[in-house]
Design a protein around this motif. Structure first.
Motif, PDB file in Angstrom:
ATOM      1  N   ALA A 107       0.832  -1.201   0.000  1.00  0.00           N
ATOM      2  CA  ALA A 107       0.000   0.000   0.000  1.00  0.00           C
ATOM      3  C   ALA A 107       0.868   1.253   0.000  1.00  0.00           C
ATOM      4  CB  ALA A 107      -0.906  -0.011   1.225  1.00  0.00           C
ATOM      5  N   THR A 108       0.402   2.295  -0.672  1.00  0.00           N
ATOM      6  CA  THR A 108       1.126   3.566  -0.704  1.00  0.00           C
ATOM      7  C   THR A 108       0.984   4.253   0.647  1.00  0.00           C
ATOM      8  OG1 THR A 108       0.656   3.831  -3.054  1.00  0.00           O
ATOM      9  CG2 THR A 108       1.327   5.799  -1.842  1.00  0.00           C
ATOM     10  N   PRO A 109       2.089   4.654   1.278  1.00  0.00           N
ATOM     11  CA  PRO A 109       2.001   5.325   2.583  1.00  0.00           C
ATOM     12  C   PRO A 109       1.128   6.578   2.503  1.00  0.00           C
ATOM     13  CG  PRO A 109       4.262   4.696   2.097  1.00  0.00           C
ATOM     14  CD  PRO A 109       3.486   4.473   0.839  1.00  0.00           C
ATOM     15  N   ALA A 110       0.394   6.830   3.561  1.00  0.00           N
ATOM     16  CA  ALA A 110      -0.543   7.956   3.570  1.00  0.00           C
ATOM     17  C   ALA A 110       0.159   9.293   3.387  1.00  0.00           C
ATOM     18  CB  ALA A 110      -1.336   7.945   4.879  1.00  0.00           C
ATOM     19  N   TYR A 111       1.401   9.400   3.891  1.00  0.00           N
ATOM     20  CA  TYR A 111       2.080  10.691   3.839  1.00  0.00           C
ATOM     21  C   TYR A 111       2.407  11.142   2.418  1.00  0.00           C
ATOM     22  CZ  TYR A 111       6.356   7.862   3.408  1.00  0.00           C
ATOM     23  OH  TYR A 111       7.309   6.975   2.990  1.00  0.00           O
ATOM     24  N   THR A 112       2.393  10.216   1.442  1.00  0.00           N
ATOM     25  CA  THR A 112       2.764  10.593   0.073  1.00  0.00           C
ATOM     26  C   THR A 112       1.796  11.603  -0.529  1.00  0.00           C
ATOM     27  OG1 THR A 112       1.579   8.682  -0.841  1.00  0.00           O
ATOM     28  CG2 THR A 112       3.941   8.413  -0.383  1.00  0.00           C
ATOM     29  N   VAL A 113       0.555  11.637  -0.037  1.00  0.00           N
ATOM     30  CA  VAL A 113      -0.391  12.609  -0.598  1.00  0.00           C
ATOM     31  C   VAL A 113       0.066  14.030  -0.301  1.00  0.00           C
ATOM     32  CG1 VAL A 113      -2.356  11.030  -0.507  1.00  0.00           C
ATOM     33  CG2 VAL A 113      -1.903  12.554   1.441  1.00  0.00           C
ATOM     34  N   VAL A 114       0.712  14.222   0.854  1.00  0.00           N
ATOM     35  CA  VAL A 114       1.222  15.549   1.202  1.00  0.00           C
ATOM     36  C   VAL A 114       2.405  15.904   0.300  1.00  0.00           C
ATOM     37  CG1 VAL A 114       2.206  16.988   3.029  1.00  0.00           C
ATOM     38  CG2 VAL A 114       0.457  15.282   3.583  1.00  0.00           C
ATOM     39  N   LEU A 115       3.289  14.937   0.059  1.00  0.00           N
ATOM     40  CA  LEU A 115       4.444  15.187  -0.805  1.00  0.00           C
ATOM     41  C   LEU A 115       3.998  15.521  -2.227  1.00  0.00           C
ATOM     42  CD1 LEU A 115       6.848  12.291   0.317  1.00  0.00           C
ATOM     43  CD2 LEU A 115       6.543  14.564   1.322  1.00  0.00           C
ATOM     44  N   ASN A 116       3.053  14.747  -2.745  1.00  0.00           N
ATOM     45  CA  ASN A 116       2.557  14.996  -4.103  1.00  0.00           C
ATOM     46  C   ASN A 116       1.859  16.350  -4.202  1.00  0.00           C
ATOM     47  OD1 ASN A 116       3.491  12.492  -4.956  1.00  0.00           O
ATOM     48  ND2 ASN A 116       1.546  11.461  -4.540  1.00  0.00           N
ATOM     49  N   TRP A 117       1.104  16.681  -3.166  1.00  0.00           N
ATOM     50  CA  TRP A 117       0.403  17.971  -3.141  1.00  0.00           C
ATOM     51  C   TRP A 117       1.396  19.131  -3.150  1.00  0.00           C
ATOM     52  CZ3 TRP A 117       0.878  21.354   1.077  1.00  0.00           C
ATOM     53  CH2 TRP A 117       0.096  22.512   1.000  1.00  0.00           C
ATOM     54  N   LEU A 118       2.447  19.027  -2.324  1.00  0.00           N
ATOM     55  CA  LEU A 118       3.421  20.115  -2.256  1.00  0.00           C
ATOM     56  C   LEU A 118       4.165  20.261  -3.579  1.00  0.00           C
ATOM     57  CD1 LEU A 118       4.860  22.330  -0.731  1.00  0.00           C
ATOM     58  CD2 LEU A 118       6.440  20.614   0.188  1.00  0.00           C
ATOM     59  N   GLU A 119       4.512  19.143  -4.205  1.00  0.00           N
ATOM     60  CA  GLU A 119       5.183  19.217  -5.507  1.00  0.00           C
ATOM     61  C   GLU A 119       4.332  19.991  -6.513  1.00  0.00           C
ATOM     62  OE1 GLU A 119       6.848  16.324  -9.107  1.00  0.00           O
ATOM     63  OE2 GLU A 119       5.791  15.459  -7.388  1.00  0.00           O
ATOM     64  N   GLU A 120       3.049  19.684  -6.540  1.00  0.00           N
ATOM     65  CA  GLU A 120       2.149  20.366  -7.476  1.00  0.00           C
ATOM     66  C   GLU A 120       2.032  21.851  -7.143  1.00  0.00           C
ATOM     67  OE1 GLU A 120      -2.463  20.092  -9.125  1.00  0.00           O
ATOM     68  OE2 GLU A 120      -1.697  18.614  -7.693  1.00  0.00           O
ATOM     69  N   GLN A 121       1.935  22.167  -5.854  1.00  0.00           N
ATOM     70  CA  GLN A 121       1.826  23.564  -5.437  1.00  0.00           C
ATOM     71  C   GLN A 121       3.077  24.356  -5.817  1.00  0.00           C
ATOM     72  OE1 GLN A 121      -1.117  24.895  -3.741  1.00  0.00           O
ATOM     73  NE2 GLN A 121      -1.755  22.963  -4.666  1.00  0.00           N
ATOM     74  N   LEU A 122       4.242  23.747  -5.638  1.00  0.00           N
ATOM     75  CA  LEU A 122       5.498  24.409  -5.996  1.00  0.00           C
ATOM     76  C   LEU A 122       5.609  24.589  -7.506  1.00  0.00           C
ATOM     77  CD1 LEU A 122       7.915  22.516  -3.569  1.00  0.00           C
ATOM     78  CD2 LEU A 122       7.378  24.962  -3.473  1.00  0.00           C
ATOM     79  N   ARG A 123       5.257  23.546  -8.234  1.00  0.00           N
ATOM     80  CA  ARG A 123       5.389  23.589  -9.691  1.00  0.00           C
ATOM     81  C   ARG A 123       4.516  24.677 -10.307  1.00  0.00           C
ATOM     82  NH1 ARG A 123       4.871  18.446 -10.621  1.00  0.00           N
ATOM     83  NH2 ARG A 123       2.651  18.491 -11.133  1.00  0.00           N
ATOM     84  N   HIS A 124       3.355  24.920  -9.714  1.00  0.00           N
ATOM     85  CA  HIS A 124       2.431  25.919 -10.258  1.00  0.00           C
ATOM     86  C   HIS A 124       2.551  27.273  -9.564  1.00  0.00           C
ATOM     87  CE1 HIS A 124       0.522  22.144 -11.688  1.00  0.00           C
ATOM     88  NE2 HIS A 124       0.238  22.891 -12.735  1.00  0.00           N
ATOM     89  N   GLY A 125       3.541  27.406  -8.682  1.00  0.00           N
ATOM     90  CA  GLY A 125       3.786  28.696  -8.059  1.00  0.00           C
ATOM     91  C   GLY A 125       2.795  29.094  -6.994  1.00  0.00           C
ATOM     92  N   LYS A 126       1.980  28.142  -6.535  1.00  0.00           N
ATOM     93  CA  LYS A 126       0.996  28.465  -5.500  1.00  0.00           C
ATOM     94  C   LYS A 126       1.643  28.516  -4.119  1.00  0.00           C
ATOM     95  CE  LYS A 126      -2.848  26.494  -8.121  1.00  0.00           C
ATOM     96  NZ  LYS A 126      -3.925  25.460  -8.144  1.00  0.00           N
ATOM     97  N   ILE A 127       2.749  27.803  -3.969  1.00  0.00           N
ATOM     98  CA  ILE A 127       3.584  27.878  -2.771  1.00  0.00           C
ATOM     99  C   ILE A 127       5.001  28.134  -3.242  1.00  0.00           C
ATOM    100  CG2 ILE A 127       4.594  26.568  -0.855  1.00  0.00           C
ATOM    101  CD1 ILE A 127       1.984  25.161  -0.458  1.00  0.00           C
ATOM    102  N   ARG A 128       5.707  29.012  -2.543  1.00  0.00           N
ATOM    103  CA  ARG A 128       7.070  29.360  -2.922  1.00  0.00           C
ATOM    104  C   ARG A 128       8.013  29.163  -1.739  1.00  0.00           C
ATOM    105  NH1 ARG A 128       6.800  32.157  -7.730  1.00  0.00           N
ATOM    106  NH2 ARG A 128       4.748  32.991  -8.293  1.00  0.00           N
ATOM    107  N   VAL A 129       9.299  29.136  -2.048  1.00  0.00           N
ATOM    108  CA  VAL A 129      10.304  29.037  -0.993  1.00  0.00           C
ATOM    109  C   VAL A 129      10.134  30.209  -0.034  1.00  0.00           C
ATOM    110  CG1 VAL A 129      12.777  29.130  -0.483  1.00  0.00           C
ATOM    111  CG2 VAL A 129      11.951  27.782  -2.426  1.00  0.00           C
ATOM    112  N   GLY A 130      10.107  29.902   1.253  1.00  0.00           N
ATOM    113  CA  GLY A 130       9.897  30.928   2.270  1.00  0.00           C
ATOM    114  C   GLY A 130       8.485  30.949   2.814  1.00  0.00           C
ATOM    115  N   ASP A 131       7.552  30.306   2.092  1.00  0.00           N
ATOM    116  CA  ASP A 131       6.163  30.258   2.564  1.00  0.00           C
ATOM    117  C   ASP A 131       6.018  29.232   3.687  1.00  0.00           C
ATOM    118  OD1 ASP A 131       5.490  32.109   0.687  1.00  0.00           O
ATOM    119  OD2 ASP A 131       4.487  30.702  -0.674  1.00  0.00           O
TER     120      ASP A 131
END
Length: 240
Positions: free
Chosen positions: A3-27
């Protein structure tokens, strides 16, 4: 099926947020409770995700309350890569010989680019070379410790690499230096004539510096290759 560990949803979400500029370094990242509720996972899974991001050089956590508390997005890729390489070198899954060969391939290319100026976007080239010269002068001091000499040595090589104008290359070189510092220190401890070897290293450093300063890429590449392979030849066979 694992089974995929539950925490991976947070990692995938952050990657998407960073890639689209919705979250930036320092936030700041949302609070643990908010992330747990949003993804319908436990707070323990969120904490595990934050720990992984911290290990990857992507987050820094602060405990307590107030504006400084919580996890902040950072970007320190070389630190994470350096630790990973060091651990895998320790397991001997990554032979030191192969790490040195990789360093040769990357750093000689960086020397060529730094000397030739093909990727020279640095308006501060003169300042970087001046700093590198200052490091060499400090390394000439016979009173500095071996650890300080190695630290200055690493800074010198990384400064020249930075002139290549390739951030990814520079990051990987920082990681390789961090990953191999332990074996370098162990090697030096076994050498009988370290003062003489140190003097030879300094002569080689200055020759490399002159070639880069003179924009002689071919010479800089050859000198750097000879420099690295010569020092590696001093490593006891058992360590290779």
């Amino acid at each position: 099926m694992v089974a995929t560990p539950a925490y991976t949803v947070v990692l995938n979400w952050l990657e998407e947020q960073l890639r689209h500029g919705k979250i930036r370094v320092g936030d700041k990242l949302p609070a643990e409770r908010a992330l747990a509720e949003h993804f319908s996972i436990s707070r323990a899974s969120v904490r595990e995700a934050i720990r992984i991001l911290d290990a990857m050089g992507l987050a820094r956590s602060a405990t307590g309350s107030g504006p400084q508390a919580g996890a902040t997005v950072i970007s320190e890729p070389s630190a994470a890569l350096g630790w990973a390489l060091r651990m895998h070198i320790a397991t001997r899954a990554l032979p030191v010989k192969d790490v040195v060969t990789t360093r040769l391939l990357l750093e000689t290319q960086a020397a060529w680019d730094a000397a030739s100026g093909e990727n020279d976007d640095h308006t501060d080239r003169d300042d970087i070379l001046s700093h590198a010269r200052d490091l060499l002068d400090r390394m000439d001091d016979p009173e500095i410790s071996n650890d300080e000499f190695h630290a200055l040595d690493a800074q010198f090589h990384l400064l020249l690499t930075s002139l290549a104008g390739n951030v990814v290359l520079e990051t990987i070189m920082v990681s390789l230096r961090e990953a191999t510092i332990g074996y370098v220190q162990e090697t030096v401890a076994t050498l009988e004539d370290w003062p003489s070897i140190r003097a030879t290293l300094q002569t080689q450093h200055r020759d490399i510096f002159t070639a880069v300063t003179d924009r002689d890429g071919k010479l800089a590449t050859r000198l750097l290759r000879d420099h690295i392979t010569w020092f590696y030849s001093l490593v006891p066979r058992a360590e290779k």
